[in-house]
Design an enzyme around this catalytic site. Structure first.
Site, PDB file in Angstrom:
ATOM      1  N   HIS A 115       0.825  -1.210   0.000  1.00 37.90           N
ATOM      2  CA  HIS A 115       0.000   0.000   0.000  1.00 37.90           C
ATOM      3  C   HIS A 115       0.867   1.271   0.000  1.00 37.90           C
ATOM      4  O   HIS A 115       2.069   1.226  -0.230  1.00 37.90           O
ATOM      5  CB  HIS A 115      -1.008  -0.022   1.163  1.00 37.90           C
ATOM      6  CG  HIS A 115      -1.697  -1.352   1.302  1.00 37.90           C
ATOM      7  ND1 HIS A 115      -2.706  -1.757   0.468  1.00 37.90           N
ATOM      8  CD2 HIS A 115      -1.477  -2.397   2.148  1.00 37.90           C
ATOM      9  CE1 HIS A 115      -3.099  -2.983   0.799  1.00 37.90           C
ATOM     10  NE2 HIS A 115      -2.354  -3.403   1.825  1.00 37.90           N
ATOM     11  N   GLU A 152      -1.825   0.721   7.985  1.00 34.67           N
ATOM     12  CA  GLU A 152      -1.049  -0.422   7.496  1.00 34.67           C
ATOM     13  C   GLU A 152       0.120   0.047   6.633  1.00 34.67           C
ATOM     14  O   GLU A 152       1.225  -0.508   6.718  1.00 34.67           O
ATOM     15  CB  GLU A 152      -1.939  -1.375   6.684  1.00 34.67           C
ATOM     16  CG  GLU A 152      -1.188  -2.591   6.171  1.00 34.67           C
ATOM     17  CD  GLU A 152      -1.999  -3.444   5.203  1.00 34.67           C
ATOM     18  OE1 GLU A 152      -3.195  -3.144   4.996  1.00 34.67           O
ATOM     19  OE2 GLU A 152      -1.424  -4.389   4.643  1.00 34.67           O
ATOM     20  N   HIS A 208       2.863  -6.790   4.619  1.00 37.63           N
ATOM     21  CA  HIS A 208       1.489  -6.357   4.903  1.00 37.63           C
ATOM     22  C   HIS A 208       1.139  -6.652   6.355  1.00 37.63           C
ATOM     23  O   HIS A 208       1.878  -7.320   7.076  1.00 37.63           O
ATOM     24  CB  HIS A 208       0.489  -7.117   4.012  1.00 37.63           C
ATOM     25  CG  HIS A 208       0.547  -6.707   2.566  1.00 37.63           C
ATOM     26  ND1 HIS A 208      -0.341  -5.838   2.003  1.00 37.63           N
ATOM     27  CD2 HIS A 208       1.426  -7.055   1.590  1.00 37.63           C
ATOM     28  CE1 HIS A 208      -0.039  -5.662   0.730  1.00 37.63           C
ATOM     29  NE2 HIS A 208       1.043  -6.382   0.453  1.00 37.63           N
ATOM     30  N   GLU A 290       1.623 -11.360   5.956  1.00 37.15           N
ATOM     31  CA  GLU A 290       0.661 -10.598   6.762  1.00 37.15           C
ATOM     32  C   GLU A 290       1.142 -10.762   8.199  1.00 37.15           C
ATOM     33  O   GLU A 290       1.020 -11.826   8.796  1.00 37.15           O
ATOM     34  CB  GLU A 290      -0.759 -11.164   6.597  1.00 37.15           C
ATOM     35  CG  GLU A 290      -1.272 -11.141   5.168  1.00 37.15           C
ATOM     36  CD  GLU A 290      -1.877  -9.797   4.765  1.00 37.15           C
ATOM     37  OE1 GLU A 290      -1.830  -8.840   5.584  1.00 37.15           O
ATOM     38  OE2 GLU A 290      -2.381  -9.699   3.632  1.00 37.15           O
TER      39      GLU A 290
HETATM   40 ZN    ZN Z   1      -2.197  -5.135   2.878  1.00 34.80          ZN
END
Ligand code: ZN
Length: 326
Positions: A115, A152, A208, A290
């Site tokens: 992102h 994030e 992430h 993640e």
């Molecule tokens: Zn993400």
């Protein structure tokens, strides 16, 4: 968070106890140490710590199938259908100067901070559709936040920079797909993949954190499925990417003390997906990690801790060193 926010369905139970053979071969020292760690982690942690070997057992375990869409947690917003922007900022990926000699000398690692903190302000741009081979989907997504507003994209950039430092200290050449403030939004997932490909990266990691409902905890690694459609052909990277993912999973568990996700992956911390452009379009060994669930208060307390993020980065780095034979 995952790009489409749809967690893969939980796996059925693992077909084999990953620790069984290991425990039977080792001494009571092992058992004593293992008692201190969550059972589902013990194999990886101890294997990595004591022998340096990868977690063999997870290779034979079942992997989750690609996700189907499901409801989003409050505050999640990864994408909306809509307009097509006409402009795209272009900046070069950032490569740092010569690294010291070490086990990763001669190796190139691309680190992809998931992102961009500017994506929230550029929804039209990031909603543009791109071709991921198997499908078309949004250029990029906003990512999630903790309940207190820690983004994030802030997390991923911070961990990525720490990871870069750790890798460079081992001799690697490191390329980040984007840098803080270098671009207003993105890059698109297609460009993120292309940067790894054009760098001829020996390993690529996209960083992430997830955004699912509270109570879902832990980390997981997303591995590329075997896909062949359009520009996507992952046949050559499925195997090495799994090896990379297993190495990272074991080391991440060891350095952070975090457990594999309790909401997918069947306790392995590994999930296979075929719907992520960043994986489908990669020609280099690549995984997503993640690191935890930003919407869970306990996970969020870790994710917002600089000390924990350093451990996270070190774990990822150690996994890469293991994968690349350092
Ligand atoms: Zn993400």
């Amino acid at each position: 968070m995952r790009y489409d926010d749809s967690p893969p369905p939980p796996e059925s139970g693992s077909s084999a106890d990953p620790d069984r053979h290991w425990f039977t071969r080792r001494s009571t020292l092992v058992v004593g140490i293992a008692a201190l760690a969550p059972a589902c982690l013990a194999g990886w942690v101890l294997t990595q710590t004591l022998s340096g070997a990868g977690p063999d057992a997870s290779r034979s375990g079942p992997a989750a199938q690609p996700a189907s869409h499901s409801s989003l947690a409050p505050g999640q917003r990864d994408a909306k259908p809509g307009s097509t922007p006409s402009t795209s900022p272009t900046t070069s990926p950032t490569t740092t100067a010569a690294a010291p000699a070490g086990p990763l000398t001669g190796k190139t690692v691309v680190v992809d901070p998931g992102h961009n903190t500017g994506n929230f302000k550029h929804t039209d741009e990031i909603d543009q559709q791109v071709d991921i081979g198997t499908n078309r989907k949004e250029c990029d997504t906003t990512g999630t936040t903790t309940n207190s507003g820690y983004m994030e994209a802030e997390f991923t950039m911070d961990v990525s920079k720490r990871l870069r430092t750790a890798l460079e200290s081992q001799g690697a050449k490191v390329v980040l797909t984007h840098e803080t403030g270098a671009r207003a939004w993105g890059p698109c997932i297609t460009e993120r993949a292309r940067i790894g490909n054009e760098a001829n990266a020996d390993a690529v990691v996209s960083v992430h954190a997830d955004g699912v409902s509270a109570g879902n905890r832990g980390f997981h690694i997303i591995l590329p499925a075997k896909v062949k459609s359009g520009a996507a052909d992952t046949a050559k990277i499925v195997g090495p990417s799994r090896e990379l993912g297993e190495r990272i999973a074991g080391n991440f568990a060891r350095t952070t003390g975090s457990a594999p996700a309790n909401y997918l992956g069947g306790g392995t911390g590994l999930v296979v997906r075929d719907d992520l452009g960043g994986l489908n379009l990669s020609t280099r060994p690549k995984v997503f990690i993640e690191c935890g669930n930003m919407r869970d208060a306990k996970d969020a307390a870790q994710l917002t801790s600089p000390e924990w993020r350093q451990k996270a980065a070190q774990g990822i780095a150690d996994g890469i060193v293991g994968f690349l034979g350092g």
